[in-house]
Design a protein around this motif. Structure first.
Motif, PDB file in Angstrom:
ATOM      1  N   ASP A 137       8.565 -43.248  28.244  1.00  0.00           N
ATOM      2  CA  ASP A 137       7.414 -43.916  27.637  1.00  0.00           C
ATOM      3  C   ASP A 137       6.080 -43.307  28.073  1.00  0.00           C
ATOM      4  N   SER A 138       5.873 -43.157  29.377  1.00  0.00           N
ATOM      5  CA  SER A 138       4.572 -42.712  29.886  1.00  0.00           C
ATOM      6  C   SER A 138       4.481 -41.213  30.126  1.00  0.00           C
ATOM      7  N   GLY A 139       5.608 -40.533  30.224  1.00  0.00           N
ATOM      8  CA  GLY A 139       5.634 -39.115  30.566  1.00  0.00           C
ATOM      9  C   GLY A 139       5.876 -38.864  32.040  1.00  0.00           C
ATOM     10  N   LYS A 140       5.803 -39.908  32.881  1.00  0.00           N
ATOM     11  CA  LYS A 140       5.968 -39.721  34.324  1.00  0.00           C
ATOM     12  C   LYS A 140       7.424 -39.502  34.698  1.00  0.00           C
ATOM     13  N   ARG A 141       8.316 -40.310  34.136  1.00  0.00           N
ATOM     14  CA  ARG A 141       9.740 -40.118  34.461  1.00  0.00           C
ATOM     15  C   ARG A 141      10.250 -38.787  33.914  1.00  0.00           C
ATOM     16  N   SER A 142       9.767 -38.393  32.746  1.00  0.00           N
ATOM     17  CA  SER A 142      10.219 -37.117  32.190  1.00  0.00           C
ATOM     18  C   SER A 142       9.679 -35.944  33.004  1.00  0.00           C
ATOM     19  N   ALA A 143       8.473 -36.083  33.583  1.00  0.00           N
ATOM     20  CA  ALA A 143       7.953 -35.027  34.475  1.00  0.00           C
ATOM     21  C   ALA A 143       8.839 -34.901  35.699  1.00  0.00           C
ATOM     22  N   SER A 144       9.281 -36.047  36.247  1.00  0.00           N
ATOM     23  CA  SER A 144      10.197 -36.020  37.394  1.00  0.00           C
ATOM     24  C   SER A 144      11.503 -35.342  37.018  1.00  0.00           C
ATOM     25  N   ALA A 145      12.004 -35.646  35.816  1.00  0.00           N
ATOM     26  CA  ALA A 145      13.265 -35.056  35.365  1.00  0.00           C
ATOM     27  C   ALA A 145      13.150 -33.543  35.227  1.00  0.00           C
ATOM     28  N   VAL A 146      12.041 -33.078  34.660  1.00  0.00           N
ATOM     29  CA  VAL A 146      11.852 -31.634  34.488  1.00  0.00           C
ATOM     30  C   VAL A 146      11.764 -30.935  35.841  1.00  0.00           C
ATOM     31  N   PHE A 147      11.064 -31.539  36.785  1.00  0.00           N
ATOM     32  CA  PHE A 147      10.941 -30.928  38.113  1.00  0.00           C
ATOM     33  C   PHE A 147      12.325 -30.831  38.776  1.00  0.00           C
ATOM     34  N   LEU A 148      13.102 -31.908  38.708  1.00  0.00           N
ATOM     35  CA  LEU A 148      14.432 -31.905  39.313  1.00  0.00           C
ATOM     36  C   LEU A 148      15.343 -30.891  38.633  1.00  0.00           C
ATOM     37  N   LEU A 149      15.360 -30.881  37.314  1.00  0.00           N
ATOM     38  CA  LEU A 149      16.228 -29.958  36.593  1.00  0.00           C
ATOM     39  C   LEU A 149      15.813 -28.502  36.810  1.00  0.00           C
ATOM     40  N   SER A 150      14.514 -28.266  36.999  1.00  0.00           N
ATOM     41  CA  SER A 150      14.045 -26.908  37.288  1.00  0.00           C
ATOM     42  C   SER A 150      14.591 -26.415  38.620  1.00  0.00           C
ATOM     43  N   GLN A 151      14.690 -27.310  39.598  1.00  0.00           N
ATOM     44  CA  GLN A 151      15.281 -26.932  40.888  1.00  0.00           C
ATOM     45  C   GLN A 151      16.736 -26.507  40.733  1.00  0.00           C
ATOM     46  N   LEU A 152      17.404 -27.083  39.738  1.00  0.00           N
ATOM     47  CA  LEU A 152      18.830 -26.833  39.535  1.00  0.00           C
ATOM     48  C   LEU A 152      19.089 -25.692  38.553  1.00  0.00           C
ATOM     49  N   GLY A 153      18.027 -25.074  38.061  1.00  0.00           N
ATOM     50  CA  GLY A 153      18.201 -23.900  37.217  1.00  0.00           C
ATOM     51  C   GLY A 153      18.270 -24.165  35.731  1.00  0.00           C
TER      52      GLY A 153
END
Length: 369
Positions: A312-328
């Motif tokens: 909804d706000s973009g904050k949870r999706s930013a967290s998801a992108v950061f985490l997934l980026s760590q995993l490649g």
């Protein structure tokens, strides 16, 4: 990767030989030998395609505008370098025998080589200062840092605060406010959610892993506890430094127009909201993987696919992108979330309700009921 294209062969190719194995994994979809039949043209003089070619097997004939010919045999020293590398091409390339070639996107290769060489300078510099470059190299090999400029890395390293922690210490506690994140430099730590009979170990982190960042990205309480399993050394990074030095270059945001282009190329929406929010309304064919389960379930996603995260706000999706980026993973966040869209666009995007799609082993997607 094709069986014919071994690590030994990759290490013989210039400038591929300067890349790390993690960077080769980033190129994995391109690291497939392409067949060329005898008599077939590979490219012609004047060609401007931004592609890098290597001869892996067989023989080629290279001929320039003056008629000068060069016969190239796979395995020879010359075959370890790109074929006719300048643009526009100065030579025709014709297969004399059945052959195979490696074809890479030149822009992607140049970006990885530039990043690697820049960080090698940093490793050399810090090695002279006896700052444990082996550990730092493991950190920089994380997919997360493939997106972080070397200048940011230098600044970040200067601002990290070292903390020694004995086994049993709770580095982070679920429910508490977050004002920093950490990197694991030595020892072992576990990520745990819940307590008592609800206690669940989500992950044991590898050296160099970043943790505690989700509370900073989403501006919310810690969603898990991190406990030291074996005496550890962690490096603390304050919120303001994390946002400026890591979040900005790592969390890629897109609008609906760019999302549509990526979807047409095979990307998939990833809904990181709660189950009730998803079932009320979600994007067509969106895969549901709530943020609090993402670290645990990310192994079910397909690394060959691009994911477009939304909330909804973009904050949870930013967290998801950061985490997934760590995993490649290759992923993007919908800019400012669903709430920022005009009503007609939001209703057009989240137009389905009820059960949706689930990820299974190996990245297989199934419709849930």
């Amino acid at each position: 990767m094709s069986e014919a294209l071994t690590l030994e062969r990759l290490r013989s190719l210039t400038p591929l030989n300067v890349l790390s194995e993690q960077q080769w994994r980033e190129l994995r979809r391109q690291l497939v030998p392409q067949p060329v039949l005898a008599g077939q043209s590979l490219f012609r003089r004047g060609d401007r395609a931004r592609l890098t070619y290597y001869l892996l097997s067989g023989e080629l004939l290279l001929e320039d505008a003056a008629g000068t010919r060069q016969r190239l045999v796979a395995g020879a020293e010359a075959s370890c370098h790109p074929l006719s590398p300048g643009l526009p091409r100065l030579q025709d390339a014709l297969a004399l025998t059945d052959a195979s070639v490696l074809v890479l996107d030149s822009d992607a290769l140049n970006r990885l080589v530039t990043w690697r060489l820049a960080h090698q300078d940093l490793l050399l510099e810090l090695g002279q200062l006896q700052d444990e470059p082996e550990w730092l190299e493991r950190l920089l090999d994380s997919p997360l840092f493939a997106k972080v400029p070397p200048a940011n890395v230098r600044t970040m390293l200067a601002r990290l605060q070292s903390v020694e922690l004995p086994a049993g210490t709770e580095v982070l506690r679920e429910g508490e406010a977050g004002d920093c994140c950490y990197f694991l430099k030595r020892g072992r730590v576990e990520v745990i959610r819940g307590a008592g009979t609800e206690r669940q170990v989500l992950a044991e982190l590898e050296l160099g892993a970043c943790f505690g960042e989700e509370a900073l990205l989403a501006d919310c309480p810690r969603n898990a506890t991190v406990t030291v399993v074996e005496d550890a050394q962690v490096l603390r990074l304050a919120r303001q430094d994390f946002v400026a030095l890591l979040k900005a270059p790592v969390v890629n945001e897109i609008g609906l127009g760019e999302a549509a282009r990526l979807l047409a190329a095979g990307a998939q929406w990833l809904d990181v909201r709660l189950q009730g929010e998803y079932e009320r309304a979600h994007a067509a064919q969106a895969l549901h993987m709530p943020l609090q389960l993402l670290r645990l379930k990310a192994r079910l996603l397909d690394k060959a696919r691009t994911y477009l995260c939304y909330c909804d706000s973009g904050k949870r999706s930013a967290s998801a992108v950061f985490l997934l980026s760590q995993l490649g993973f290759s992923c993007y966040a919908l800019r400012e979330g669903l709430d920022a869209l005009p009503a007609v666009q939001r209703d057009g995007l989240v137009c389905e309700s009820g059960a949706g799609y689930l990820a299974r082993s190996g990245g297989r997607i199934e419709r849930s009921h």
